[in-house]
Write an enzyme that holds these catalytic residues in place. Sequence first.
Site, PDB file in Angstrom:
ATOM      1  N   LYS A  73       0.723  -1.070   0.178  1.00  0.00           N
ATOM      2  CA  LYS A  73       0.219  -0.012   0.101  1.00  0.00           C
ATOM      3  C   LYS A  73       0.873   1.360  -0.038  1.00  0.00           C
ATOM      4  CE  LYS A  73      -0.955   0.103   4.913  1.00  0.00           C
ATOM      5  NZ  LYS A  73       0.138   0.715   5.323  1.00  0.00           N
ATOM      6  N   ARG A 120      -6.578   3.236  11.123  1.00  0.00           N
ATOM      7  CA  ARG A 120      -6.548   1.885  11.545  1.00  0.00           C
ATOM      8  C   ARG A 120      -7.466   1.166  12.350  1.00  0.00           C
ATOM      9  NH1 ARG A 120      -1.232   1.735   9.669  1.00  0.00           N
ATOM     10  NH2 ARG A 120      -0.312  -0.324   9.773  1.00  0.00           N
ATOM     11  N   ARG A 153      11.277  -8.072   2.317  1.00  0.00           N
ATOM     12  CA  ARG A 153      11.593  -6.767   2.479  1.00  0.00           C
ATOM     13  C   ARG A 153      12.397  -6.537   3.758  1.00  0.00           C
ATOM     14  NH1 ARG A 153       6.299  -2.876   3.815  1.00  0.00           N
ATOM     15  NH2 ARG A 153       6.149  -4.130   5.798  1.00  0.00           N
ATOM     16  N   ARG A 177      13.657  -3.318   8.063  1.00  0.00           N
ATOM     17  CA  ARG A 177      12.802  -2.756   8.728  1.00  0.00           C
ATOM     18  C   ARG A 177      12.724  -3.631  10.027  1.00  0.00           C
ATOM     19  NH1 ARG A 177       6.852  -0.599   6.560  1.00  0.00           N
ATOM     20  NH2 ARG A 177       6.335  -1.449   8.605  1.00  0.00           N
ATOM     21  N   ARG A 234       1.128  -8.026  13.550  1.00  0.00           N
ATOM     22  CA  ARG A 234       0.495  -7.214  12.593  1.00  0.00           C
ATOM     23  C   ARG A 234      -0.517  -7.515  11.680  1.00  0.00           C
ATOM     24  NH1 ARG A 234       5.902  -5.626   9.909  1.00  0.00           N
ATOM     25  NH2 ARG A 234       4.822  -4.097   8.547  1.00  0.00           N
TER      26      ARG A 234
HETATM   27  P1  ADP Z   1       2.269  -1.728   7.850  1.00  0.00           P
HETATM   28  O1  ADP Z   1       0.971  -1.384   7.350  1.00  0.00           O
HETATM   29  O2  ADP Z   1       3.260  -2.626   6.909  1.00  0.00           O
HETATM   30  O3  ADP Z   1       2.017  -2.551   9.117  1.00  0.00           O
HETATM   31  P2  ADP Z   1       2.759   1.135   8.593  1.00  0.00           P
HETATM   32  O4  ADP Z   1       4.276   1.672   8.048  1.00  0.00           O
HETATM   33  O5  ADP Z   1       1.663   1.606   8.005  1.00  0.00           O
HETATM   34  O6  ADP Z   1       2.924  -0.483   8.214  1.00  0.00           O
HETATM   35  O7  ADP Z   1       3.039   1.265   9.999  1.00  0.00           O
HETATM   36  C1  ADP Z   1       3.990   0.860  10.838  1.00  0.00           C
HETATM   37  C2  ADP Z   1       3.654   0.965  12.241  1.00  0.00           C
HETATM   38  O8  ADP Z   1       3.143   2.162  12.736  1.00  0.00           O
HETATM   39  C3  ADP Z   1       2.320   0.126  12.806  1.00  0.00           C
HETATM   40  O9  ADP Z   1       2.716  -1.264  12.836  1.00  0.00           O
HETATM   41  C4  ADP Z   1       2.048   0.836  14.094  1.00  0.00           C
HETATM   42  O10 ADP Z   1       3.044   0.317  15.307  1.00  0.00           O
HETATM   43  C5  ADP Z   1       2.248   2.159  13.807  1.00  0.00           C
HETATM   44  N1  ADP Z   1       1.151   2.765  13.041  1.00  0.00           N
HETATM   45  C6  ADP Z   1       0.874   3.187  11.823  1.00  0.00           C
HETATM   46  N2  ADP Z   1      -0.270   3.848  11.637  1.00  0.00           N
HETATM   47  C7  ADP Z   1      -0.805   3.723  12.698  1.00  0.00           C
HETATM   48  C8  ADP Z   1      -2.281   3.999  13.335  1.00  0.00           C
HETATM   49  N3  ADP Z   1      -3.148   4.554  12.376  1.00  0.00           N
HETATM   50  N4  ADP Z   1      -2.623   3.686  14.390  1.00  0.00           N
HETATM   51  C9  ADP Z   1      -1.538   3.234  15.204  1.00  0.00           C
HETATM   52  N5  ADP Z   1      -0.440   2.983  14.809  1.00  0.00           N
HETATM   53  C10 ADP Z   1       0.043   3.025  13.598  1.00  0.00           C
END
Ligand code: ADP
Length: 192
Positions: A14, A89, A128, A134, A145
């Site tokens: 995404k 989320r 990745r 990461r 996750r």
């Molecule tokens: P992915 O979708 O691959 O898990 P992201 O880069 O979108 O990765 O997010 C990485 C981390 O950042 C999440 O696992 C969480 O800890 C935090 N995070 C990102 N967006 C949110 C959100 N909207 N609410 C809570 N935590 C978030």
Amino acid sequence: MARLIIMGPPGSGKGTQAEHIARHFGIPAISTGDLFRAHVRDKTELGLEAGGYMERGEFVPDHVTTDMLKLRMEEADAADGFLLDGYPRTVIQIGALDEMLAARGQPLEAVLALTAADDELLARMLRRAHEQGRSDDTEAVIQRRLELYRDETQPVLTAYSNRGILLPLDGSGERETITTAAIAAVERALAA
Ligand code: ADP
């Protein structure tokens, strides 16, 4: 200008799709994950708080995430349009975003939802981890996750589907094919 969200499980691509789709529509892609990672890198107070949650694959608390997003949305480039990547989320975050947009008098136009099979997601993320290092791309953290996506984020998809603005998209093909399909779906939604 378009006001869009892109959703998809970890590993669905995404972030990459968000960049390409946002460029097409001339709007900023706003990724809460990227914003958090920048704070962690810069060792800000917020970064120190968020980093621990991220390492474990847990969500950062809603109010912390929402405050950070609000500040970013107030920047000039996001005044009329944006593509949110990774927010909302949780169902709580939907309410916070609704309030933000109501105050701006801006409706949400479409929510893109990428789908992919769990085994493909896991394989992509492990790849990745190898390429980008990461720190939240280890197998145990990835499983957490994916689980949170199912438990906390699926209800967000359901809510937007009930509003009639969800655009489901097969996320398992070529990057470019998916981008083209996403842009076409958004354009159809904007024209409707
Ligand atoms: P992915 O979708 O691959 O898990 P992201 O880069 O979108 O990765 O997010 C990485 C981390 O950042 C999440 O696992 C969480 O800890 C935090 N995070 C990102 N967006 C949110 C959100 N909207 N609410 C809570 N935590 C978030």
